[in-house]
Scaffold this motif. Sequence first.
Motif, short mmCIF file in Angstrom:
data_model
loop_
_atom_site.label_atom_id
_atom_site.label_comp_id
_atom_site.label_asym_id
_atom_site.label_seq_id
_atom_site.Cartn_x
_atom_site.Cartn_y
_atom_site.Cartn_z
N ILE A 226 0.87 -1.19 0.00
CA ILE A 226 0.00 0.00 0.00
C ILE A 226 0.90 1.23 0.00
CG2 ILE A 226 -1.91 1.17 1.13
CD1 ILE A 226 -2.63 -1.39 2.55
N TYR B 92 -2.37 8.15 8.03
CA TYR B 92 -2.43 7.28 6.83
C TYR B 92 -2.14 5.82 7.21
CZ TYR B 92 -2.01 11.94 4.84
OH TYR B 92 -2.20 13.26 4.55
N GLU C 89 13.07 0.76 5.57
CA GLU C 89 13.80 0.84 4.29
C GLU C 89 14.95 1.83 4.44
OE1 GLU C 89 13.62 -1.07 1.56
OE2 GLU C 89 15.44 0.09 1.36
N CYS D 99 -4.72 2.59 6.80
CA CYS D 99 -4.33 1.32 6.17
C CYS D 99 -4.67 0.16 7.09
CB CYS D 99 -2.83 1.27 5.89
SG CYS D 99 -2.33 2.35 4.58
N VAL E 96 3.09 3.85 3.12
CA VAL E 96 2.47 5.17 2.92
C VAL E 96 3.30 6.25 3.61
CG1 VAL E 96 0.16 4.17 2.69
CG2 VAL E 96 0.95 4.96 4.93
N ASN E 97 2.98 7.48 3.30
CA ASN E 97 3.74 8.59 3.86
C ASN E 97 3.43 8.80 5.35
OD1 ASN E 97 1.38 9.01 2.33
ND2 ASN E 97 1.58 11.21 2.47
N LYS F 53 12.22 15.17 9.09
CA LYS F 53 11.00 14.57 9.64
C LYS F 53 11.35 13.54 10.72
CE LYS F 53 9.19 11.17 6.95
NZ LYS F 53 9.27 9.89 7.64
N SER G 163 12.95 13.97 2.17
CA SER G 163 11.72 13.82 2.96
C SER G 163 11.97 13.17 4.30
CB SER G 163 10.72 12.98 2.17
OG SER G 163 11.26 11.69 1.96
N CYS G 164 13.18 12.67 4.52
CA CYS G 164 13.37 11.82 5.71
C CYS G 164 14.11 12.48 6.88
CB CYS G 164 14.12 10.57 5.31
SG CYS G 164 13.14 9.52 4.24
N ASP H 243 -2.46 2.24 -4.62
CA ASP H 243 -2.41 3.61 -4.10
C ASP H 243 -3.78 4.24 -4.34
OD1 ASP H 243 0.41 5.54 -3.67
OD2 ASP H 243 -1.55 6.50 -3.75
N SER I 251 7.01 1.79 6.00
CA SER I 251 7.14 3.21 6.32
C SER I 251 8.01 3.38 7.57
CB SER I 251 5.77 3.82 6.64
OG SER I 251 4.91 3.74 5.53
N THR I 252 8.60 4.56 7.70
CA THR I 252 9.37 4.87 8.90
C THR I 252 8.40 5.31 9.99
OG1 THR I 252 11.21 5.57 7.52
CG2 THR I 252 11.21 6.33 9.82
N GLY J 63 4.79 5.19 -3.72
CA GLY J 63 5.65 6.37 -3.75
C GLY J 63 7.11 6.04 -3.99
N ASN K 207 -3.94 7.37 -4.96
CA ASN K 207 -3.65 8.44 -5.91
C ASN K 207 -3.70 7.88 -7.34
OD1 ASN K 207 -2.38 10.28 -7.60
ND2 ASN K 207 -1.00 11.02 -5.99
P1 NAD Z 1 5.39 9.08 -0.85
O1 NAD Z 1 4.61 10.23 -0.39
O2 NAD Z 1 6.25 9.19 -2.07
O3 NAD Z 1 4.40 7.84 -1.12
C1 NAD Z 1 3.38 7.45 -0.25
C2 NAD Z 1 2.17 7.01 -1.06
O4 NAD Z 1 1.20 6.45 -0.17
C3 NAD Z 1 1.46 8.16 -1.79
O5 NAD Z 1 1.45 7.90 -3.19
C4 NAD Z 1 0.05 8.16 -1.19
O6 NAD Z 1 -0.97 8.47 -2.13
C5 NAD Z 1 -0.07 6.74 -0.70
N1 NAD Z 1 -1.09 6.56 0.33
C6 NAD Z 1 -1.26 7.28 1.47
N2 NAD Z 1 -2.30 6.78 2.18
C7 NAD Z 1 -2.79 5.74 1.48
C8 NAD Z 1 -3.85 4.81 1.70
N3 NAD Z 1 -4.61 4.86 2.80
N4 NAD Z 1 -4.08 3.87 0.78
C9 NAD Z 1 -3.33 3.79 -0.35
N5 NAD Z 1 -2.30 4.63 -0.61
C10 NAD Z 1 -2.03 5.59 0.30
O7 NAD Z 1 6.26 8.62 0.39
P2 NAD Z 1 7.67 7.82 0.37
O8 NAD Z 1 8.78 8.75 0.13
O9 NAD Z 1 7.53 6.63 -0.49
O10 NAD Z 1 7.76 7.38 1.89
C11 NAD Z 1 6.94 6.38 2.42
C12 NAD Z 1 7.47 5.98 3.78
O11 NAD Z 1 8.78 5.43 3.65
C13 NAD Z 1 7.60 7.13 4.79
O12 NAD Z 1 7.30 6.65 6.07
C14 NAD Z 1 9.07 7.49 4.70
O13 NAD Z 1 9.53 8.05 5.89
C15 NAD Z 1 9.71 6.14 4.48
N6 NAD Z 1 11.01 6.18 3.80
C16 NAD Z 1 11.21 7.04 2.73
C17 NAD Z 1 12.44 7.03 2.08
C18 NAD Z 1 12.70 7.93 0.91
O14 NAD Z 1 13.83 8.00 0.48
N7 NAD Z 1 11.72 8.62 0.36
C19 NAD Z 1 13.44 6.13 2.47
C20 NAD Z 1 13.19 5.29 3.53
C21 NAD Z 1 11.98 5.31 4.18
#
Ligand code: NAD
Length: 467
Positions: free
Chosen positions: A9, A110, A162, A114, A91-92, A281, A277-278, A35, A132-133, A12, A37
């Motif tokens: 789920i 979010y 991750e 889920c 998810v974010n 936050k 983004s990390c 997703d 997710s983190t 992103g 979106n």
């Molecule tokens: P992102 O915003 O790119 O993607 C998250 C996706 O989740 C979005 O497309 C959103 O529409 C979807 N979403 C939200 N709620 C939903 C729901 N109820 N049902 C279905 N889809 C839903 O975020 P990201 O950068 O992929 O980060 C996701 C998680 O991973 C975060 O917790 C972040 O801290 C962690 N993380 C990110 C990175 C990075 O480099 N971006 C690295 C490691 C960990």
Amino acid sequence: MKIKNICCIGAGYVGGPTMAVIAKQCPGIKVTIVDINEARILAWNSNNFDDLPVFEPGLAEIVKETRGRNLFFSTEVDKAIDEAEMIFISVNTPTKTYGKGKGMAADLKYIELCARQIARVAKQDKIVVEKSTLPVRTASAIKSILDNTGNGVQFQILSNPEFLAEGTAVQDLLNPDRVLIGGDTSTKEGNEAVKSLVEVYSNWIPLAQILTTNLWSSELSKLTANAFLAQRVSSINAMSEICEETGADVQEVSKAIGMDSRIGPKFLNASVGFGGSCFQKDILNLVYIAKSYGLNEAADYWEQVILINEHQKNRFSDNIVKTLYNTVSGKNIAFLGWAFKKDTNDTRESPAIKVADNLLNEQALISVYDPKVIEERIYADLDYLNTRSEEENRSLLKVMTNPYQACDNVHAVAVLTEWDEFKDYDWKKIYANMQKPAFVFDGRGVLNKEAMESIGFVYYKIGSGSK
Ligand code: NAD
Ligand code: UDX
């Protein structure tokens, strides 16, 4: 349990690349990324692989190979949950913008949505994986929701944070330093769930690199890793200011300390500040957690990493204003780079945003060129700050698709992202078309000082003293 169907789920920056690599390395597993979106899912399904919503070197090739074979992108969340034995939540988890913990805590709404959706839909036992983190102990909240609102099925929660970095996601996923899996190691079912996920990763990762721990260690390790990495950047950035004042060169200092095997050479590049983004936050979240346990000294220690980062961004724009004779009002400044680092189209928390906002407050005129970031995104980043009207942002800042055009007739060029192509530009040509004196502010230390000065530029590099 042998895993045959995975649902993720969140399509992103993490869900997309992570699952694409699992699909590539595990042809026997059907992976469905869902997703809410629709535009994002549509883009993942695009036949033009340049249109994928996430740019990562090597990713389009993997999606090309796996999509339609055992990798699927869909908006049918319920269906994918129903079919899967293992569900990743990716998810974010942004910083809260309201209520208690505003500006600090992670917003878990979010995640909770889920969990509730999984509880509602699941008809067979499921393994739910936190990708997710998350704040330490979130697994207990997820478990409570699943156990109390579900259809009486058994859920096992795993934490599998991750560690990929953007720009190198595919390589990081194919060849990770380690994979971390936390589970309820006190029960047979918990251990079996951990084993199922270990088996998925063992398709391409040596067992010695797959680390298993209890849930809380795994959740907290992710916040800790990001805090340590960001702390290194803030540490070297704090030194960059001392270098500038004393005539030292931060790149020489980094090399000198990095050769100490206890310190190591990585993550010691001074910069205009960290973005992404990390880091911010997750540190804010860590600070919030520490404070909520009354651990104020630990909280203050980590908060300083953020404060130095803010200082570094402000210091960079202040230096531009000061150097341009204390006024940039009506002066043209070119930005090379808008992404928070090279090889990504992601701009979340990019230092360029803050630097631009500061300079626009001083009435500068900015032209931006970034090889991967689209105009719409750049304006959205500025509008989000709410500092000035959308019309003002569009009239003061222009987005260019050609770097030479962006630098044409400007008083100064500021390098905000370390894209490799910037090094190979025809800097003589850029110099010829600029106002004189022609200033370059290198916020990433990518250009060669001697070469730039011999062309005639007044060249300022972060962390390089002129004394
Ligand atoms: P992102 O915003 O790119 O993607 C998250 C996706 O989740 C979005 O497309 C959103 O529409 C979807 N979403 C939200 N709620 C939903 C729901 N109820 N049902 C279905 N889809 C839903 O975020 P990201 O950068 O992929 O980060 C996701 C998680 O991973 C975060 O917790 C972040 O801290 C962690 N993380 C990110 C990175 C990075 O480099 N971006 C690295 C490691 C960990
Ligand atoms: C980070 C972590 O590295 C990754 O393990 C985690 O999963 C997600 O957060 P990411 O934010 O994608 O990854 O990129 P990273 O390479 O860590 O860079 C973060 C920021 O720090 C960038 O703005 C980068 O330019 C900056 N940085 C990094 C420096 O300024 N100097 C350095 O030496 C390293």
